[in-house]
Write an enzyme that holds these catalytic residues in place. Structure first.
Site, mmCIF file in Angstrom:
data_model
loop_
_atom_site.group_PDB
_atom_site.id
_atom_site.type_symbol
_atom_site.label_atom_id
_atom_site.label_comp_id
_atom_site.label_asym_id
_atom_site.label_seq_id
_atom_site.Cartn_x
_atom_site.Cartn_y
_atom_site.Cartn_z
ATOM 1 C CD GLU A 128 -3.084 -0.438 -0.061
ATOM 2 O OE1 GLU A 128 -2.764 -1.301 -1.254
ATOM 3 O OE2 GLU A 128 -3.822 -0.744 0.026
ATOM 4 C CB THR A 181 -5.434 10.317 -2.915
ATOM 5 O OG1 THR A 181 -6.216 8.508 -4.131
ATOM 6 C CG2 THR A 181 -4.944 9.037 -2.073
#
Ligand code: ADP
Length: 306
Positions: A128, A181
């Site tokens: 991630e 994001t």
């Protein structure tokens, strides 16, 4: 074992009141991956279908997780990885998490189950970092443990598996728009009023208790997000209309999946979940925005061999 084919689920992170602390895994939506041991100690990604993603192992979350695990285990083999993506990156359904967790699960099988689920989550979190710059656990933990998970703490990492009522079914709409994001982060407040915080943790308690007791009304009453949803829903066209139509069609609750743009609803039973799907479709059909709809039970196993 020299080879394994796996399924790794899409995941819904946050789950309304569980902002940054909860996630759950879908049963019927996810990626497939094939892992073959090789003699050279290299990790090679030989095929990617369904998405435009980097082939270099160090830039692909699957490659990063595999390299870290083989190094940590001092393995005497390398890997050939094939990735078949069944849902799009950037959907808010944990695309990179599916690759990271699927890789952690598969490599562990090839290493004769050397690592625990908690350790696999830590490896997947390193993936991630490659995808989004931070070691977030909600998507990867859900994809590894299956069902609902609570990230109770990061340092040290503490993942709590929450029981999933078997009648709980998710409906998801993925409007094909891009939410950066950065934008989803920018709109978040850095501080919240105490009253808002109290409401949020009361709802998390209600949601967890409702999942334990299969109390669907309580689950529905608790699926409220007073922190992220009010500021992020403006980034998702027709969010309020989708929410209203879903609830009218019988959903227990509706919220933003991850940081969006996907919207999830939870329902009791597949029949209601399908009605919710029709209701979401009706809201979006004339919007001029492409969208995909999914209905899925909750995965109880997480990533698995197929
Ligand atoms: P979402 O959670 O919204 O589906 P992600 O947070 O998974 O999206 O972000 C995907 C990002 O991770 C993209 O920038 C993509 O290029 C990168 N990435 C690197 N490797 C992979 C992989 N194997 N699968 C998916 N995304 C990957």
């Amino acid at each position: 074992m020299n080879e394994i084919t796996i399924f790794s689920p899409a995941t819904v992170a946050n789950v309304s009141c569980g902002f940054d602390a909860m996630g759950f895994a879908l049963e019927s939506l996810g990626d497939e991956m094939i892992f073959k041991k090789t003699e050279s100690k290299e990790v090679v990604i030989s095929k990617i279908e369904g998405a435009n993603l980097p082939f270099e192992a160090c830039n692909n979350v699957a490659g990063v997780v595999a390299q870290n695990m083989l190094k940590d285990a001092n393995a005497d083999f390398g890997l050939d990885i094939q990735i078949f993506k069944n849902f799009k990156p950037g959907s808010g359904l944990g695309s990179s998490a599916a690759s990271a967790s699927g890789t952690a699960y598969a490599v562990n099988e090839l290493l004769s189950k050397k690592y625990s689920n908690l350790e696999l989550t830590k490896f997947a979190m390193q993936g991630e970092v490659t995808a989004c710059g931070s070691a977030i656990a909600d998507n990867v933990a859900a994809a590894i443990y299956g069902g609902f998970v609570l990230i109770r703490n990061y340092e040290p990492l503490d993942i709590v598996s929450i029981p999933t009522p078997s009648e709980l079914v998710a409906t998801v709409i993925h409007p094909q728009i891009e939410i950066k994001t950065e934008d989803a982060r920018k709109v978040m407040p850095s501080e919240i009023p105490l009253k808002t915080a109290i409401g949020q943790w009361a709802n998390v308690g209600g949601l967890i208790s409702g999942l334990h007791a299969s109390d669907f009304d309580l689950i529905g009453r608790s699926l409220v997000d007073n922190v992220a949803e009010p500021v992020r829903k403006g980034l998702i066209p027709h969010f309020d209309a989708v929410k209203e139509a879903s609830i009218k069609a019988g959903a227990l609750g509706t919220g933003i999946s991850g940081s969006g743009p996907s919207i999830f609803a939870l329902s009791e039973g597949i029949e209601t979940a399908n009605k919710v799907k029709e209701a979401m479709h009706a809201v979006y059909k004339d919007s001029g925005i492409d969208f995909t709809l999914y209905v899925s039970r909750i995965s109880t196993t997480g990533a698995r061999a197929i």
